[in-house]
Every structure is written in structure tokens, then in C-alpha cells.
Design a protein around this motif. Structure first.
Motif, PDB file in Angstrom:
ATOM      1  N   MET A   1       0.828  -1.205   0.000  1.00 23.17           N
ATOM      2  CA  MET A   1       0.000   0.000   0.000  1.00 23.17           C
ATOM      3  C   MET A   1       0.862   1.254   0.000  1.00 23.17           C
ATOM      4  O   MET A   1       0.549   2.206  -0.689  1.00 23.17           O
ATOM      5  N   ILE A   2       1.942   1.254   0.767  1.00 25.86           N
ATOM      6  CA  ILE A   2       2.769   2.457   0.855  1.00 25.86           C
ATOM      7  C   ILE A   2       3.512   2.739  -0.450  1.00 25.86           C
ATOM      8  O   ILE A   2       3.877   3.868  -0.727  1.00 25.86           O
ATOM      9  N   GLU A   3       3.675   1.707  -1.285  1.00 27.20           N
ATOM     10  CA  GLU A   3       4.367   1.896  -2.557  1.00 27.20           C
ATOM     11  C   GLU A   3       3.567   2.750  -3.526  1.00 27.20           C
ATOM     12  O   GLU A   3       4.114   3.305  -4.471  1.00 27.20           O
ATOM     13  N   ILE A   4       2.267   2.868  -3.293  1.00 27.63           N
ATOM     14  CA  ILE A   4       1.430   3.641  -4.211  1.00 27.63           C
ATOM     15  C   ILE A   4       1.558   5.146  -3.965  1.00 27.63           C
ATOM     16  O   ILE A   4       1.342   5.944  -4.875  1.00 27.63           O
ATOM     17  N   LEU A   5       1.941   5.558  -2.774  1.00 30.53           N
ATOM     18  CA  LEU A   5       2.036   6.983  -2.447  1.00 30.53           C
ATOM     19  C   LEU A   5       3.017   7.728  -3.351  1.00 30.53           C
ATOM     20  O   LEU A   5       2.650   8.773  -3.918  1.00 30.53           O
ATOM     21  N   PRO A   6       4.248   7.253  -3.543  1.00 35.20           N
ATOM     22  CA  PRO A   6       5.151   7.976  -4.455  1.00 35.20           C
ATOM     23  C   PRO A   6       4.611   8.044  -5.886  1.00 35.20           C
ATOM     24  O   PRO A   6       4.794   9.048  -6.576  1.00 35.20           O
ATOM     25  N   LYS A   7       3.930   6.999  -6.314  1.00 37.23           N
ATOM     26  CA  LYS A   7       3.348   6.996  -7.664  1.00 37.23           C
ATOM     27  C   LYS A   7       2.229   8.023  -7.772  1.00 37.23           C
ATOM     28  O   LYS A   7       2.107   8.720  -8.788  1.00 37.23           O
ATOM     29  N   LEU A   8       1.418   8.134  -6.730  1.00 43.11           N
ATOM     30  CA  LEU A   8       0.357   9.146  -6.722  1.00 43.11           C
ATOM     31  C   LEU A   8       0.944  10.558  -6.712  1.00 43.11           C
ATOM     32  O   LEU A   8       0.437  11.450  -7.397  1.00 43.11           O
ATOM     33  N   VAL A  38       7.910  19.329  -7.099  1.00 44.08           N
ATOM     34  CA  VAL A  38       8.175  18.633  -5.828  1.00 44.08           C
ATOM     35  C   VAL A  38       7.587  17.226  -5.876  1.00 44.08           C
ATOM     36  O   VAL A  38       8.225  16.268  -5.430  1.00 44.08           O
ATOM     37  N   GLY A  39       6.379  17.102  -6.421  1.00 47.55           N
ATOM     38  CA  GLY A  39       5.766  15.777  -6.544  1.00 47.55           C
ATOM     39  C   GLY A  39       6.624  14.845  -7.392  1.00 47.55           C
ATOM     40  O   GLY A  39       6.867  13.691  -7.034  1.00 47.55           O
ATOM     41  N   LEU A  40       7.103  15.350  -8.531  1.00 49.35           N
ATOM     42  CA  LEU A  40       7.954  14.523  -9.389  1.00 49.35           C
ATOM     43  C   LEU A  40       9.321  14.273  -8.755  1.00 49.35           C
ATOM     44  O   LEU A  40       9.919  13.219  -8.965  1.00 49.35           O
ATOM     45  N   LEU A  41       9.803  15.240  -7.982  1.00 48.53           N
ATOM     46  CA  LEU A  41      11.075  15.032  -7.276  1.00 48.53           C
ATOM     47  C   LEU A  41      10.948  13.892  -6.273  1.00 48.53           C
ATOM     48  O   LEU A  41      11.814  13.013  -6.197  1.00 48.53           O
ATOM     49  N   LEU A  42       9.868  13.887  -5.523  1.00 50.80           N
ATOM     50  CA  LEU A  42       9.668  12.808  -4.548  1.00 50.80           C
ATOM     51  C   LEU A  42       9.556  11.454  -5.240  1.00 50.80           C
ATOM     52  O   LEU A  42      10.092  10.453  -4.757  1.00 50.80           O
TER      53      LEU A  42
END
Length: 74
Positions: A1-8, A38-42
Motif C-alpha cells: 500500500m505504501i508503494e502507491i504513495l510515491p506513484k500518486l 516537488v511531486g515529481l522530485l519525490l
């Protein structure tokens, strides 16, 4: 589940940058670029991409600098 956060975050960043491209207001455009960057950097940090990380830092910094210069002109 946590792997989806960076993709989002990456997807949201891409949407914000794309929205910024078609936005006519320079101040809003640069905010969209900065937040989207920032989103793409993360996301690129999550991927551990050695090329994309510095590019996103430069892109986001340039957008932040443009926001500063536009604010200074007002």
C-alpha cells in the motif's frame, strides 16, 4: 500500500505541471510548476533515478526563483 504513495505524488506532479503549461497567469503557472516539481522530485527519489533527481531539483528551484522575482515586482 505504501508503494502507491510515491506513484500518486508523481502522477499529481505531472498533472500540476501539465496544468501549468496551459495556465496564462505567470504567478499561478510557476506555483503549479513548483508544486508539481516537488511531486515529481519525490517520485524520482523513490525511483533512485540519478538523472531525474537533479533535473527536478533544478526545475523546482527555477520555478521557486521565478515566483520570488514575480512577487518582488509587485
Amino acid at each position: 500500500m505504501i508503494e502507491i504513495l510515491p506513484k500518486l505524488l508523481g502522477a499529481a506532479g505531472l498533472i500540476l505541471i501539465t496544468t501549468g503549461v496551459v495556465t496564462k497567469n505567470a504567478y499561478m503557472r510557476n506555483w503549479l510548476f513548483a508544486v508539481g516539481g516537488v511531486g515529481l522530485l519525490l517520485y524520482s527519489i523513490y525511483l533512485k533515478d540519478p538523472v531525474f533527481i537533479p533535473l527536478q531539483i533544478i526545475f523546482t528551484s527555477a520555478s521557486a526563483y521565478e515566483i520570488y522575482t514575480l512577487k518582488k515586482k509587485k
